[in-house]
Design an enzyme around this catalytic site. Sequence first.
Site, mmCIF file in Angstrom:
data_model
loop_
_atom_site.group_PDB
_atom_site.id
_atom_site.type_symbol
_atom_site.label_atom_id
_atom_site.label_comp_id
_atom_site.label_asym_id
_atom_site.label_seq_id
_atom_site.Cartn_x
_atom_site.Cartn_y
_atom_site.Cartn_z
ATOM 1 C CE LYS A 260 -4.822 88.327 90.313
ATOM 2 N NZ LYS A 260 -6.277 88.444 90.276
ATOM 3 N NE ARG A 261 -1.882 80.822 82.451
ATOM 4 C CZ ARG A 261 -2.465 80.484 81.311
ATOM 5 N NH1 ARG A 261 -1.831 80.705 80.179
ATOM 6 N NH2 ARG A 261 -3.638 79.953 81.295
#
Length: 502
Positions: A260-261
């Site tokens: 996600k990051r």
Amino acid sequence: MSGSLLKPARVRFAPSPTGHLHLGGARTALYDYLLARQTGGQFILRIEDTDRKRLVEGAEQEIMDGLRWLGLEYDEGPDVGGPFGPYRQSERKEIYQHYARQLVESGHAYYCFCSPDRLEQVRQEQQKKKEFVHYDGTCRKLDPDEAARWVATGEKHVVRFKMPKEGSTTVTDLLRGDITIENRNLDDYIIVKSDGLALYHLAAAVDDHLMQITHVFRGSEWLPTFPLHGLIHRSLGWEEPAWVHLSVFLKPSGKGKMSKREQADLMKDGYSIFVKDLQSLGYLPEAVNNWIALMGWSYDDRTEFFSLADLVEKFSLEKLNPSPAAINFTKFDHFNGLHIRSLAIDDLAKRIKPFFVERGLEPDDETLLKIAPIIQEHIGTLDEAVDFAGFFFAGGVTPAAEQLVAKGLSAAQSAEIAERALAILESLPDVCVETAEPPLRQLVEESGYSAGQVFGIMRMAITGQRVSPPLFETMEIIGRADVIFRMKAAVELLTNLPAAAE
Ligand code: GLU
């Protein structure tokens, strides 16, 4: 197994509506679509929404919109119907229960009454002993008639698949060949939860059978439970579809899967792994399809430009590749450029329009049709059309006086050259490429300055930008009156600059 020799394939894209449609899902759907179209079969959208806790509002709609944007029209699905519906698993509860009962009655599954607390205890003990974590089989030993009676009295239960304890199971993947696993390493997986909803393992098998699916393309995260899926089909006496577990997508560095990051970081650079974002970033669906088609499949080692129609014609199962593919956005930009340049002018004009509107401009179709050909070679995404050519609709430009001073020239020299250019333009009855270019090039010659200096001043005066579409074509579109108005304003600004007035 070339396309024309294959029987009509029935292929399904079966996403869970638990998040955004991403590149991996889009590629599965693309391959489904290609095989269906190539063989004259059907492409089916099935929504796998039995895990109610993970549902994300709007995700199903996003999947449907994403597929349509990509041009992957499905023949059967929740919103278009079809002869094998319903196409949402949450609406097929009774169907799965029927087959779960059948499995229990034939001795391939059993009811399990163990509480979550007990299971947790078992899990912890096994972990402590460093054993393979699995169901300990307590309810497997129950008398089936007694278990059925408990179920009839409403006792809370799940249904578990009864894995054979002896021997091994072999399943076959079209890309990876035979995969054999010792049965003792397989767990008694839950196939129906205590809320009566089937889990993926059973629901997908039942649906693939009832929907007469011939080929299953899915992510390789399903490889560990692949033997279970084969066994479920076999226990129900069904023929298995042809299974294809596709390659994994790795992050651009090639090390590991996207997180996600990393997705958030990507967005800062104008990239994304989500289809919806790619659309708003100005990528073409043709480029997405071209790019992802080649992340797991190849035609030969030379051809890289494919339209969707080309892909339908050329796709083949034999050329699929199981090795992980790193997501390469540089390649994507390259494909987007190629596809932008291959668009017909009116199509390009239509596609850039919403990007101008999005930025608060009011583009008219006539001007868009004039702009499209002069920017087609220069933009990498549709969105860039606005950076490049937004001034056409800005109702005038307001460069700062200092920006009008050409590099290497003084303000006075810049003012003088702008004045001479203005005089030339004023002498022309009409400002277009043919009339304006020769005298202005002559002005460059006579001035002894470079074309970059002279046209740089004019470009800034007329477009308000250092980079713009070709100057003469731009002037032609803007029109004589406006060009002269803007040049006059520039001359005035330059002459009033303190440095020029001295
Ligand atoms: N619902 C499953 C997923 O989203 C589908 C896997 C399959 O295609 O069978 O991963």
